[in-house]
Write a protein that holds these residues in place. Structure first.
Motif, PDB file in Angstrom:
ATOM      1  N   ASN A   1     -30.073 -17.259   6.422  1.00  0.00           N
ATOM      2  CA  ASN A   1     -29.231 -16.205   6.994  1.00  0.00           C
ATOM      3  C   ASN A   1     -28.939 -15.170   5.919  1.00  0.00           C
ATOM      4  N   VAL A   2     -29.114 -13.909   6.252  1.00  0.00           N
ATOM      5  CA  VAL A   2     -28.821 -12.807   5.333  1.00  0.00           C
ATOM      6  C   VAL A   2     -27.738 -11.934   5.961  1.00  0.00           C
ATOM      7  N   TYR A   3     -26.744 -11.564   5.165  1.00  0.00           N
ATOM      8  CA  TYR A   3     -25.668 -10.740   5.717  1.00  0.00           C
ATOM      9  C   TYR A   3     -25.265  -9.649   4.727  1.00  0.00           C
ATOM     10  N   ALA A   4     -24.735  -8.566   5.289  1.00  0.00           N
ATOM     11  CA  ALA A   4     -24.249  -7.448   4.484  1.00  0.00           C
ATOM     12  C   ALA A   4     -23.108  -6.786   5.236  1.00  0.00           C
ATOM     13  N   GLY A   5     -22.194  -6.181   4.498  1.00  0.00           N
ATOM     14  CA  GLY A   5     -21.047  -5.566   5.158  1.00  0.00           C
ATOM     15  C   GLY A   5     -20.341  -4.557   4.282  1.00  0.00           C
ATOM     16  N   LEU A   6     -19.587  -3.704   4.933  1.00  0.00           N
ATOM     17  CA  LEU A   6     -18.785  -2.701   4.241  1.00  0.00           C
ATOM     18  C   LEU A   6     -17.382  -2.706   4.836  1.00  0.00           C
ATOM     19  N   ARG A   7     -16.382  -2.753   3.958  1.00  0.00           N
ATOM     20  CA  ARG A   7     -14.985  -2.683   4.372  1.00  0.00           C
ATOM     21  C   ARG A   7     -14.308  -1.582   3.565  1.00  0.00           C
ATOM     22  N   TYR A   8     -13.588  -0.705   4.255  1.00  0.00           N
ATOM     23  CA  TYR A   8     -12.859   0.360   3.577  1.00  0.00           C
ATOM     24  C   TYR A   8     -11.379   0.186   3.909  1.00  0.00           C
ATOM     25  N   SER A   9     -10.563  -0.042   2.876  1.00  0.00           N
ATOM     26  CA  SER A   9      -9.148  -0.319   3.088  1.00  0.00           C
ATOM     27  C   SER A   9      -8.287   0.697   2.356  1.00  0.00           C
ATOM     28  N   MET A  10      -7.110   0.955   2.933  1.00  0.00           N
ATOM     29  CA  MET A  10      -6.154   1.900   2.358  1.00  0.00           C
ATOM     30  C   MET A  10      -4.748   1.321   2.471  1.00  0.00           C
ATOM     31  N   PHE A  11      -3.947   1.577   1.455  1.00  0.00           N
ATOM     32  CA  PHE A  11      -2.537   1.187   1.499  1.00  0.00           C
ATOM     33  C   PHE A  11      -1.697   2.403   1.154  1.00  0.00           C
ATOM     34  N   THR A  12      -0.730   2.701   2.018  1.00  0.00           N
ATOM     35  CA  THR A  12       0.146   3.858   1.832  1.00  0.00           C
ATOM     36  C   THR A  12       1.591   3.402   1.710  1.00  0.00           C
ATOM     37  N   ALA A  13       2.226   3.769   0.604  1.00  0.00           N
ATOM     38  CA  ALA A  13       3.652   3.501   0.427  1.00  0.00           C
ATOM     39  C   ALA A  13       4.436   4.578   1.155  1.00  0.00           C
ATOM     40  N   LEU A  14       5.478   4.166   1.894  1.00  0.00           N
ATOM     41  CA  LEU A  14       6.239   5.084   2.737  1.00  0.00           C
ATOM     42  C   LEU A  14       7.700   5.162   2.309  1.00  0.00           C
ATOM     43  N   GLY A  15       8.322   6.297   2.645  1.00  0.00           N
ATOM     44  CA  GLY A  15       9.751   6.463   2.407  1.00  0.00           C
ATOM     45  C   GLY A  15      10.573   5.780   3.489  1.00  0.00           C
ATOM     46  N   PRO A  16      11.894   5.758   3.369  1.00  0.00           N
ATOM     47  CA  PRO A  16      12.665   6.508   2.373  1.00  0.00           C
ATOM     48  C   PRO A  16      12.644   5.841   1.010  1.00  0.00           C
ATOM     49  N   GLN A  17      12.518   6.668  -0.024  1.00  0.00           N
ATOM     50  CA  GLN A  17      12.461   6.149  -1.380  1.00  0.00           C
ATOM     51  C   GLN A  17      12.694   7.288  -2.358  1.00  0.00           C
ATOM     52  N   SER A  18      13.293   6.966  -3.486  1.00  0.00           N
ATOM     53  CA  SER A  18      13.438   7.909  -4.590  1.00  0.00           C
ATOM     54  C   SER A  18      12.571   7.423  -5.735  1.00  0.00           C
ATOM     55  N   VAL A  19      11.661   8.286  -6.193  1.00  0.00           N
ATOM     56  CA  VAL A  19      10.686   7.905  -7.215  1.00  0.00           C
ATOM     57  C   VAL A  19      10.904   8.730  -8.467  1.00  0.00           C
ATOM     58  N   ARG A  20      11.026   8.049  -9.573  1.00  0.00           N
ATOM     59  CA  ARG A  20      11.237   8.738 -10.847  1.00  0.00           C
ATOM     60  C   ARG A  20       9.925   9.247 -11.437  1.00  0.00           C
ATOM     61  N   SER A  21      10.031  10.337 -12.202  1.00  0.00           N
ATOM     62  CA  SER A  21       8.933  10.835 -13.026  1.00  0.00           C
ATOM     63  C   SER A  21       9.363  10.754 -14.483  1.00  0.00           C
ATOM     64  N   TYR A  22       8.386  10.478 -15.382  1.00  0.00           N
ATOM     65  CA  TYR A  22       8.695  10.313 -16.801  1.00  0.00           C
ATOM     66  C   TYR A  22       7.887  11.304 -17.629  1.00  0.00           C
TER      67      TYR A  22
END
Length: 268
Positions: free
Chosen positions: A195-216
């Motif tokens: 048996n021969v197999y092949a595949g492609l998976r494309y995944s994304m993760f998005t962080a959502l608000g409400p949130q306060s994010v610091r910059s340095y």
């Protein structure tokens, strides 16, 4: 490895639900315990020293070398799922699912009275996924689909527990995220053994608000002194997105009946 120290059992000297749960467990796993001691909110302990309420038990455990005791930890997990299958033809099938779950726990730490605290934590998970399975020939199977998952994490807060606790309340905050994925897989039988197999998976993760994010400041250590600014995001507003393709391929060779040799490669 346990140290060579004499063990001292510390238990509740007052009536408590914690004692009932602990002795109920001991009665189930030990026939001798069930017959000699039994279970209940208060029992005649064959060994050990008592402590008044949970702080008394925890203080004795902290004070006595080699002492063991019991404390509280609770958790719960609830989930539901709804699944639908539809056959368009003998060669084409659709499967879809709606899944929800809720995991939560609470803990109370009372080893040292003036450091005692309680914390609650919860994670909600909502998922929708759908996939098509196509079998064009008896030797080939093609699968493709997509899914989306919503995460709602409540870290709760660390609160002082008991009158003697000197803990200061700390709010650990909440986080939200959205995970999406698309995939396609192809499995082909080459002869009766390979048996021969092949595949492609494309995944994304998005962080959502409400949130306060610091910059340095660039190159500076990330601490309170080096904060250059703060960005506030509204409810469900996109904070950042991580995405990545995953390429998979492999083969499965049947060497003997009930045994096979597998080789696979995944690029992430």
């Amino acid at each position: 490895r346990l140290p060579k120290v004499r063990i001292t059992v510390v238990r509740r000297s007052d009536s408590s639900g914690t004692t009932f749960l602990f002795t109920n467990y001991l009665s189930k796993v030990s026939k001798e315990w069930a017959e000699r001691v039994g279970c209940g909110p208060a029992v005649n302990w064959p060994v050990g020293i008592g402590g008044q309420k949970n702080p008394g038990v925890c203080n004795n455990v902290a004070r006595i070398n080699g002492a063991i005791g019991y404390t509280e930890y609770t958790y719960g997990n609830q989930g539901t799922s709804f699944n639908v299958q539809h056959k368009f033809s003998p060669a084409l099938k659709l499967e879809s699912s709606l899944i929800t779950s809720n995991y939560r726990f609470s803990t109370i730490e009372k080893k040292v009275a003036n450091e005692s605290y309680s914390q609650n934590y919860a994670l909600n998970h909502t998922e929708l996924k759908a996939g098509l399975t196509w079998i064009p020939t008896g030797k080939q199977t093609v699968k493709l689909g997509a899914g989306v998952v919503r995460y709602d994490l409540d870290r709760g807060s660390v609160d002082p527990h008991g009158e003697e606790s000197l803990r200061v309340r700390v709010d650990l905050g909440k986080e939200q995220g959205l995970e999406t994925a698309f995939y396609i897989d192809d499995n082909l039988a080459v002869g009766s053994r390979l048996n021969v197999y092949a595949g492609l998976r494309y995944s994304m993760f998005t962080a959502l608000g409400p949130q306060s994010v610091r910059s340095y400041f660039p190159g500076a250590e990330m601490n309170d002194k080096n904060v250059s600014g703060t960005t506030t995001y509204n409810k469900n507003e996109q904070i950042t997105t991580y995405q990545n393709p995953e390429i998979r391929s492999g083969l499965d060779f049947k060497v003997i009946k009930g045994g096979s040799l597998k080789l696979s490669v995944t690029q992430m």
